[in-house]
Motif scaffolding. Structure first.
Motif, short mmCIF file in Angstrom:
data_model
loop_
_atom_site.label_atom_id
_atom_site.label_comp_id
_atom_site.label_asym_id
_atom_site.label_seq_id
_atom_site.Cartn_x
_atom_site.Cartn_y
_atom_site.Cartn_z
N PRO A 225 0.83 -1.11 0.13
CA PRO A 225 -0.01 -0.09 -0.17
C PRO A 225 0.74 1.36 0.17
CG PRO A 225 -0.46 -1.29 1.98
CD PRO A 225 0.67 -2.03 1.20
N THR A 226 0.45 2.21 -0.80
CA THR A 226 0.95 3.62 -0.80
C THR A 226 0.71 4.45 -0.06
OG1 THR A 226 -0.48 4.22 -2.71
CG2 THR A 226 1.90 3.18 -3.20
N LEU A 227 -0.56 4.22 0.76
CA LEU A 227 -1.32 5.04 1.66
C LEU A 227 -2.00 4.32 2.64
CD1 LEU A 227 -2.83 7.98 1.59
CD2 LEU A 227 -4.89 6.95 0.62
N LYS A 228 -2.03 5.13 3.83
CA LYS A 228 -2.40 4.38 5.11
C LYS A 228 -3.64 5.31 5.34
CE LYS A 228 0.90 1.49 6.02
NZ LYS A 228 0.70 0.15 5.69
N CYS A 229 -4.57 4.84 6.25
CA CYS A 229 -5.75 5.46 6.56
C CYS A 229 -6.28 4.96 7.88
CB CYS A 229 -7.03 5.23 5.42
SG CYS A 229 -8.43 6.16 6.08
N LEU A 230 -6.21 6.09 8.68
CA LEU A 230 -7.01 5.75 10.10
C LEU A 230 -8.20 6.31 10.13
CD1 LEU A 230 -3.91 6.65 12.44
CD2 LEU A 230 -4.91 4.66 12.28
N ILE A 231 -9.13 5.69 10.76
CA ILE A 231 -10.60 6.34 10.85
C ILE A 231 -10.95 6.21 12.44
CG2 ILE A 231 -11.40 5.36 8.90
CD1 ILE A 231 -12.89 3.16 10.38
N ILE A 232 -11.88 7.24 12.82
CA ILE A 232 -12.39 7.41 14.29
C ILE A 232 -13.68 6.85 14.06
CG2 ILE A 232 -12.94 9.07 15.97
CD1 ILE A 232 -10.99 11.07 14.80
N GLU A 233 -14.17 6.09 15.08
CA GLU A 233 -15.33 5.69 15.18
C GLU A 233 -15.99 5.87 16.37
OE1 GLU A 233 -16.38 1.32 13.24
OE2 GLU A 233 -15.18 1.40 14.86
N VAL B 228 -6.67 15.42 18.20
CA VAL B 228 -5.35 15.13 19.13
C VAL B 228 -5.09 13.52 19.39
CG1 VAL B 228 -4.40 15.41 21.81
CG2 VAL B 228 -5.52 16.99 20.46
N LYS B 229 -6.08 12.66 19.58
CA LYS B 229 -5.97 11.41 19.68
C LYS B 229 -5.63 11.06 18.25
CE LYS B 229 -9.13 10.79 23.64
NZ LYS B 229 -10.10 10.33 24.07
N MET B 230 -6.24 11.24 17.08
CA MET B 230 -5.75 10.98 15.66
C MET B 230 -4.33 11.05 15.50
SD MET B 230 -6.73 9.35 13.04
CE MET B 230 -8.55 9.54 12.43
N MET B 231 -3.85 12.56 15.83
CA MET B 231 -2.49 12.88 15.77
C MET B 231 -1.38 12.06 16.72
SD MET B 231 -2.67 15.18 13.44
CE MET B 231 -0.89 16.10 13.36
N GLU B 232 -2.07 11.78 17.90
CA GLU B 232 -1.12 10.78 18.49
C GLU B 232 -0.86 9.33 17.75
OE1 GLU B 232 0.97 11.28 21.12
OE2 GLU B 232 0.23 13.41 20.94
N GLU B 233 -2.01 9.03 17.31
CA GLU B 233 -1.76 7.59 16.34
C GLU B 233 -0.99 7.49 15.44
OE1 GLU B 233 -2.78 4.59 17.22
OE2 GLU B 233 -3.35 5.38 19.26
N ILE B 234 -1.17 8.96 14.61
CA ILE B 234 -0.16 9.32 13.41
C ILE B 234 1.40 9.30 13.93
CG2 ILE B 234 0.33 11.20 11.75
CD1 ILE B 234 -2.80 11.47 11.53
N TYR C 157 -3.12 23.06 15.59
CA TYR C 157 -2.00 22.45 15.11
C TYR C 157 -0.82 23.15 15.75
CZ TYR C 157 -4.23 20.19 11.23
OH TYR C 157 -4.83 19.31 9.92
N GLN C 158 -1.00 24.61 16.13
CA GLN C 158 -0.01 25.22 16.95
C GLN C 158 -0.04 24.75 18.11
OE1 GLN C 158 -1.47 28.96 15.78
NE2 GLN C 158 0.28 29.24 14.42
N LYS C 159 -1.26 24.25 18.80
CA LYS C 159 -1.45 23.81 19.98
C LYS C 159 -0.93 22.34 20.51
CE LYS C 159 -5.87 26.21 21.27
NZ LYS C 159 -7.10 26.42 21.54
N ILE C 160 -0.73 21.79 19.71
CA ILE C 160 -0.20 20.28 19.56
C ILE C 160 1.44 20.59 19.26
CG2 ILE C 160 -2.07 18.88 19.10
CD1 ILE C 160 -0.93 18.42 16.40
#
Length: 148
Positions: free
Chosen positions: A47-55, A97-103, A130-133
């Protein structure tokens, strides 16, 4: 709420979120062939791309797509965050924030020391987030999030 990697069965919902994301960024969106192409790039042998989802409550409410890229200037790899979108009605719950932590975890796994992305100048809420993180930007409005 949970964050997980996308499955093939999520594609139609991801495309709906992509359409909402494009509308939010005042961009055109054509869903033609999106399902076929996303399946190809997310789920092939390499795969050339990864995708995370939030449920949340068994509904997909956000997604992020990213890929490993190389910087000639740095002579090293970085993770490029192509898209990050969370439905408006579930924002301000810490999901971004949680998504960015996973990334960030994935970047570390890939031995990337930096995550980079763009956002439109008019998206002041995203820029503030983005500045806050701890991300910084340059005149191109490309953000860098250093991974320790």
């Amino acid at each position: 709420m949970s964050i997980r990697y996308a499955k093939k069965t999520d594609i139609s919902e991801i495309i709906k979120l992509c359409e909402l994301h494009a509308a939010f960024e005042k961009a055109a969106f054509d869903s033609k062939n999106k399902e076929k192409l996303l399946i190809k790039h997310l789920f092939n042998t390499h795969p050339t791309l990864k995708c995370l989802i939030i449920e949340e409550n068994e509904e997909i409410v956000g997604y992020a797509t990213f890929m490993k890229q190389f910087s000639t200037w740095d002579a090293d790899f970085y993770l490029y965050l192509d898209c990050l979108f969370v439905r408006e009605e579930v924002r301000r719950k810490g999901l971004g924030v949680k998504m960015m932590e996973e990334i960030k975890k994935h970047a570390k796994f890939e031995a990337c020391k930096c995550v980079q992305w763009h956002t439109p100048k008019f998206n002041t809420k995203a820029i503030s987030f983005y500045q806050k993180i701890g991300a910084t930007s340059n005149t191109k409005e490309r953000f860098f999030w250093m991974i320790e």
